[in-house]
Scaffold this active site. Structure first.
Site: not given
Length: 507
Positions: A51, A305
């Site tokens: 992110k 992720s």
């Protein structure tokens, strides 16, 4: 459209704060699956999540006037840390609105990065709505976690690195999906440069907003969203993300909670990294794809992720990993109530190991036992086990996919009660100090509680199993009251785990 995004990806400004992450070979898993499995390690970013890429690229595009006004974002965790870190680097004031249920590890991480944290509401939509109020009142710039061209382009740099790092053939790349920023950015770049590579999204079964949208041909808002993989727990895919996914994503695979737990263990076994459920989501989908396609000798890449996992959630992950891998089954078996029956049951199991055994005396003739059993290599399900028990005159029911049995009944097997008009419901409610007491106070109406089980799983939501004595004539009024509570619930009165172990004998 793809040309515009390619230019944005190539010119994305992410490396002031982000790092180029490695691609690791999952050696043990590759050998087990008979394929070359590679892991793109975005869990090694400074905030332990990809992110940071999209957040920084988006903020770095702001004008000086916009920077002077400050930035605001709504997030339960990873995007919040990305915005906070980027703002600190650029000397911009950042305000992050987080739901009150956000894990402490993420709240503290955001504060440590210098951002102001406002805890508002029990859910992300409530926090999001309040963040937009702040934008309207203060003029701060809202940084969207996924539905923004600069955010999408920043996430697309994952693919830019990946295709440079892996020069040989790649058959498919598996990408976790929440709001769709990562898969949109990666897919447009992958298909532009190497269109023969399959781009496959992976979502939890109970948070599959992209799959539902692709099937419907339009964006859909999910009525309920599972929260185990909170990093991808999104009710509606982003507008720009959906448009790109329609053009460049080959398919979407959905996975269960148990399958994600098994994938967390797989990543740990090969890398010694403990990733969060959304970080293992794509690998769970990869394994499902290999099994479905009978794939062999292919190069398959998964994106790990993120690794922002609360430590106390490891207990739940460990409990479910073996079931998710198909190496353990949870069954209910009926054995005679006499001396030596347990020994006979173990003999019938053969060389299988018992991992759990719950029993309480209920009658003079038959006993119901709740048992965890290790499966033999290659079995993958409880079917051969049930057949083997049947051959020995033992009836059994597979509870391996029964959420109520795994979350509640396995911890509370205690025998059948002598109560009338009992109905059973399973609830989830926002978890924070005092939440259980508040739930009980709200539930305290004219109907008697005859059974109650609560167990904290270290997540943002508490899980409760409740039995109430509700006469049939009151059922409609009772369920109307449950709707007023505002908590997600499912009736479980007919659930076989309840019927076998807990329901009144006369039920």
């Amino acid at each position: 459209m793809s040309d515009r995004y390619i230019k944005k990806i190539l010119s994305s400004n992410v490396y002031d704060v982000a790092v180029e992450t490695p691609v690791d070979v999952a050696r043990s898993l590759s050998k087990r699956l008979d394929n070359n499995i590679l892991i793109k390690r975005e869990d090694l970013q400074p905030i332990f999540s990809f992110k940071i890429r999209g957040a920084h690229n988006c903020i770095s595009q702001l004008t000086q006037v916009e920077r002077d006004c400050g930035v605001v974002a709504a997030s339960a965790g990873n995007h919040a840390q990305g915005v906070a870190m980027s703002a600190k680097y650029l000397g911009i004031n950042a305000t992050i609105v987080m739901p009150k249920t956000a894990p402490d590890i993420k709240v503290n991480a955001v504060r440590a990065l210098g951002a102001e944290v406002i805890l508002y509401g029990d859910t992300f939509p409530e926090a999001y709505a309040y963040s937009l109020t702040l934008v309207a009142e203060s003029g701060m710039k809202y940084i969207h976690p996924f539905d923004d061209e600069h955010t999408i382009a920043g996430q697309g740099t994952v693919a830019m690195e990946l295709l440079r790092q892996v020069q040989g053939d790649i058959d498919a790349i598996f990408i976790p999906v929440g709001g769709g920023g990562l898969i949109a950015g990666m897919a447009v770049y992958i298909k532009y440069l190497r269109p023969g590579i399959k781009v496959i999204g992976v979502e939890p079964e109970d948070a599959c907003c992209l799959k539902v949208a692709l099937d419907a041909g339009e964006r859909v808002i999910l009525s309920e969203v599972g929260n185990f993989a909170e990093g991808v727990a999104v009710a509606q895919v982003g507008e720009r993300n959906f448009e790109l996914a329609q053009k460049y994503v080959d398919e979407v695979i959905t996975v269960t909670t148990d399958e994600m737990c098994a994938a967390i263990k797989d990543i740990y076994d090969d890398t010694r990294a403990v990733v969060e459920p959304s970080g293992a989501c794509a690998l769970a989908g990869l394994k499902k794809y290999v099994d479905r396609e009978k794939a062999q000798d292919q190069t398959l890449v998964t994106v790990s992720s993120g690794a922002n996992l609360n430590f106390d959630r490891l207990r739940h992950v460990a409990e479910r990993a073996e079931i998710g891998e198909g190496r353990e089954a949870i069954i209910a078996a009926q054995i005679p109530e006499h001396p030596g029956s347990f020994e006979q049951f173990c003999t019938a199991l053969g060389e299988r190991n018992i991992t759990e055994f719950n029993y309480r005396y209920a009658s003079d003739s038959q006993a119901q036992v709740f048992v965890g059993v290790t499966l033999k290599a290659g079995e993958g399900s409880a079917a051969p086990l049930l057949s083997q028990l049947a051959d020995n005159g033992i009836g059994a029911v597979d509870l391996s996919n029964n959420e109520m049995a795994k979350s509640h009944v396995r911890y509370m097997v205690g025998g059948h009660a002598n109560v009338d008009n009992e109905v059973v419901y399973r609830f989830t409610f926002p978890e924070r100090p005092g939440a259980l007491l508040k739930f009980l106070k709200k539930l305290g109406r004219p109907w008697n509680i005859s059974m109650f089980h609560y167990r904290n799983h270290g997540s943002a939501y508490g899980r409760v199993l409740v039995a109430m004595q509700v006469p049939m004539a009151d059922k409609e009024v009772f369920e109307g009251y449950l709707d007023e509570l505002g908590y997600a619930f499912n009736e479980e009165t007919t659930n076989p785990a309840y019927q076998l172990f807990l329901a009144p004998e006369t039920h």
